[in-house]
Write a protein that holds these residues in place. Structure first.
Motif, PDB file in Angstrom:
ATOM      1  N   GLU A 125      -8.443  13.435   1.086  1.00  0.00           N
ATOM      2  CA  GLU A 125      -8.243  13.833  -0.307  1.00  0.00           C
ATOM      3  C   GLU A 125      -7.483  12.755  -1.077  1.00  0.00           C
ATOM      4  N   THR A 126      -6.539  12.105  -0.412  1.00  0.00           N
ATOM      5  CA  THR A 126      -5.790  11.030  -1.065  1.00  0.00           C
ATOM      6  C   THR A 126      -6.714   9.878  -1.444  1.00  0.00           C
ATOM      7  N   ILE A 127      -7.572   9.488  -0.521  1.00  0.00           N
ATOM      8  CA  ILE A 127      -8.509   8.392  -0.801  1.00  0.00           C
ATOM      9  C   ILE A 127      -9.513   8.802  -1.874  1.00  0.00           C
ATOM     10  N   LYS A 128      -9.938  10.054  -1.825  1.00  0.00           N
ATOM     11  CA  LYS A 128     -10.859  10.552  -2.854  1.00  0.00           C
ATOM     12  C   LYS A 128     -10.220  10.471  -4.228  1.00  0.00           C
ATOM     13  N   ARG A 129      -8.940  10.790  -4.318  1.00  0.00           N
ATOM     14  CA  ARG A 129      -8.237  10.814  -5.609  1.00  0.00           C
ATOM     15  C   ARG A 129      -7.878   9.408  -6.092  1.00  0.00           C
ATOM     16  N   PHE A 130      -7.352   8.571  -5.190  1.00  0.00           N
ATOM     17  CA  PHE A 130      -6.796   7.284  -5.617  1.00  0.00           C
ATOM     18  C   PHE A 130      -7.601   6.066  -5.157  1.00  0.00           C
ATOM     19  N   GLY A 131      -8.580   6.257  -4.291  1.00  0.00           N
ATOM     20  CA  GLY A 131      -9.458   5.159  -3.891  1.00  0.00           C
ATOM     21  C   GLY A 131      -9.063   4.423  -2.635  1.00  0.00           C
ATOM     22  N   ARG A 132      -7.798   4.506  -2.231  1.00  0.00           N
ATOM     23  CA  ARG A 132      -7.338   3.795  -1.045  1.00  0.00           C
ATOM     24  C   ARG A 132      -5.918   4.266  -0.720  1.00  0.00           C
ATOM     25  N   ILE A 133      -5.366   3.745   0.371  1.00  0.00           N
ATOM     26  CA  ILE A 133      -3.966   3.960   0.732  1.00  0.00           C
ATOM     27  C   ILE A 133      -3.376   2.611   1.132  1.00  0.00           C
ATOM     28  N   ASP A 134      -2.239   2.265   0.548  1.00  0.00           N
ATOM     29  CA  ASP A 134      -1.587   0.993   0.842  1.00  0.00           C
ATOM     30  C   ASP A 134      -0.354   1.138   1.730  1.00  0.00           C
ATOM     31  N   SER A 150      15.797   4.121  -0.141  1.00  0.00           N
ATOM     32  CA  SER A 150      15.728   2.721  -0.571  1.00  0.00           C
ATOM     33  C   SER A 150      15.409   1.796   0.598  1.00  0.00           C
ATOM     34  N   SER A 151      15.901   2.121   1.796  1.00  0.00           N
ATOM     35  CA  SER A 151      15.586   1.308   2.975  1.00  0.00           C
ATOM     36  C   SER A 151      14.134   1.489   3.389  1.00  0.00           C
ATOM     37  N   ILE A 152      13.655   2.724   3.341  1.00  0.00           N
ATOM     38  CA  ILE A 152      12.237   2.981   3.628  1.00  0.00           C
ATOM     39  C   ILE A 152      11.370   2.151   2.689  1.00  0.00           C
ATOM     40  N   CYS A 153      11.712   2.180   1.414  1.00  0.00           N
ATOM     41  CA  CYS A 153      10.859   1.540   0.414  1.00  0.00           C
ATOM     42  C   CYS A 153      10.940   0.022   0.447  1.00  0.00           C
ATOM     43  N   TYR A 154      12.056  -0.518   0.911  1.00  0.00           N
ATOM     44  CA  TYR A 154      12.102  -1.963   1.133  1.00  0.00           C
ATOM     45  C   TYR A 154      11.055  -2.351   2.178  1.00  0.00           C
ATOM     46  N   LEU A 155      10.989  -1.596   3.264  1.00  0.00           N
ATOM     47  CA  LEU A 155      10.027  -1.907   4.325  1.00  0.00           C
ATOM     48  C   LEU A 155       8.592  -1.636   3.893  1.00  0.00           C
ATOM     49  N   LEU A 156       8.400  -0.660   3.010  1.00  0.00           N
ATOM     50  CA  LEU A 156       7.052  -0.400   2.498  1.00  0.00           C
ATOM     51  C   LEU A 156       6.585  -1.505   1.549  1.00  0.00           C
ATOM     52  N   SER A 157       7.518  -2.110   0.844  1.00  0.00           N
ATOM     53  CA  SER A 157       7.164  -3.051  -0.221  1.00  0.00           C
ATOM     54  C   SER A 157       6.850  -4.439   0.320  1.00  0.00           C
ATOM     55  N   ASP A 158       6.318  -5.279  -0.554  1.00  0.00           N
ATOM     56  CA  ASP A 158       6.017  -6.661  -0.185  1.00  0.00           C
ATOM     57  C   ASP A 158       7.286  -7.469   0.054  1.00  0.00           C
ATOM     58  N   GLU A 159       8.430  -6.952  -0.388  1.00  0.00           N
ATOM     59  CA  GLU A 159       9.689  -7.654  -0.136  1.00  0.00           C
ATOM     60  C   GLU A 159      10.003  -7.703   1.365  1.00  0.00           C
ATOM     61  N   GLY A 160       9.454  -6.758   2.119  1.00  0.00           N
ATOM     62  CA  GLY A 160       9.676  -6.740   3.560  1.00  0.00           C
ATOM     63  C   GLY A 160       8.465  -7.198   4.345  1.00  0.00           C
ATOM     64  N   ASN A 189       7.694  -2.876  -8.605  1.00  0.00           N
ATOM     65  CA  ASN A 189       7.187  -3.560  -7.417  1.00  0.00           C
ATOM     66  C   ASN A 189       6.215  -2.727  -6.600  1.00  0.00           C
ATOM     67  N   PHE A 190       5.941  -1.483  -7.026  1.00  0.00           N
ATOM     68  CA  PHE A 190       4.897  -0.683  -6.384  1.00  0.00           C
ATOM     69  C   PHE A 190       3.729  -0.426  -7.339  1.00  0.00           C
TER      70      PHE A 190
END
Length: 265
Positions: A83-92, A234-244, A6-7
């Motif tokens: 540097e993150t954007i340079k490496r991966f193109g964006r931040i979600d 797991s709680s952090i990642c629920y809120l980060l994900s589209d499920e939240g 899901n990520f």
């Protein structure tokens, strides 16, 4: 069974990722398909975390960036984000797990300005630096999660700097949620209780020179054990994900039923 992806195709930053909850969060999203940029103030610690991740999750090297970043320094935060954007193109998505505990218990009347500033610089100013730069670049529809503490709500004797910083972080989270809303960026906070980590294994030093050890037996909570870092992640990642995706400006307590108690007096 493999974890759900899901990520997949998401780019996630994790500040404070060298150990504990931050490291667990980085592993969680990597296993679920994300590209991840991890940071810590210590170059040695973040390199150690990278090595551990690659040992446990083979073949993710191309999806992992590590960066030494002191969040109290705005220029270092800017450099990490760039540097993150340079490496991966964006931040979600951004997990802001970095923080500093107040290990020496002291009343406000004897709390030194040095210790006050040390806590506030990380837990408030550092978090402001992260949010300042993240809100500029996070993708439309993205998500930011700040990590506070049960002391974002409760209080106890002798932890004035820490309590003030964590209460303040909740206000900062709410303000950021308003500012992110026009781009669909959700901003939430989770407040953990006792967690079994390297940091929490160290004793608190009391004003009389004695020590207090936090554990499932000594903390005033209904679930009589410390949380595992993965349970908080797991709680952090629920809120980060589209499920939240309908949750923003929320403050969640992942604390085992913590109860206010003057346990350090």
């Amino acid at each position: 069974m493999d974890p759900p992806q899901n990520f997949k195709d998401k780019v996630v930053t994790v500040a404070g990722a060298s150990r504990g909850v931050g490291l667990a969060t980085a592993k969680f999203v990597l296993l679920r398909g994300a590209s991840v940029s991890i940071s810590s103030s210590s170059a040695a610690n973040i390199a150690k975390a990278r090595a551990q991740i690659l040992e446990e999750i083979p073949n993710c090297d191309d999806r992992l960036l590590d960066f030494a970043c002191d969040i109290t320094k705005l220029d270092q935060v800017e450099a990490w984000i760039s540097e993150t954007i340079k490496r991966f193109g964006r931040i979600d998505c951004c997990a802001n797990v970095a923080g500093k505990e107040q290990r020496h218990i002291a009343p406000l009347t004897t709390l030194s300005l040095e210790h006050w500033r040390e806590i506030i610089d990380v837990n408030m100013t550092g978090m402001f630096h992260l949010l300042r730069e993240e809100l500029k670049v996070v993708s439309n529809g993205g998500s930011i999660v700040n990590v506070g503490s049960v002391n974002s709500k409760y209080a106890s004797f002798g932890q004035g700097a820490y309590i003030a910083s964590k209460h303040g972080l909740m206000g900062l989270t709410k303000a950021a949620a308003f500012e992110g809303a026009p781009k669909g960026i959700r901003v939430n906070a989770i407040n953990p209780g006792g967690i079994r980590t390297e940091m929490t294994a160290k004793p608190f030093v009391l004003p009389d020179g004695g020590q207090f050890n936090a554990s499932g037996d000594t903390l005033p909570q209904l679930i009589r054990r410390m949380a595992e870092p993965e349970e908080i992640a797991s709680s952090i990642c629920y809120l980060l994900s589209d499920e939240g995706k309908f949750v923003t400006k929320a403050i969640w307590y992942i604390d085992g039923g913590f109860m206010e108690s003057n346990f350090t007096a």
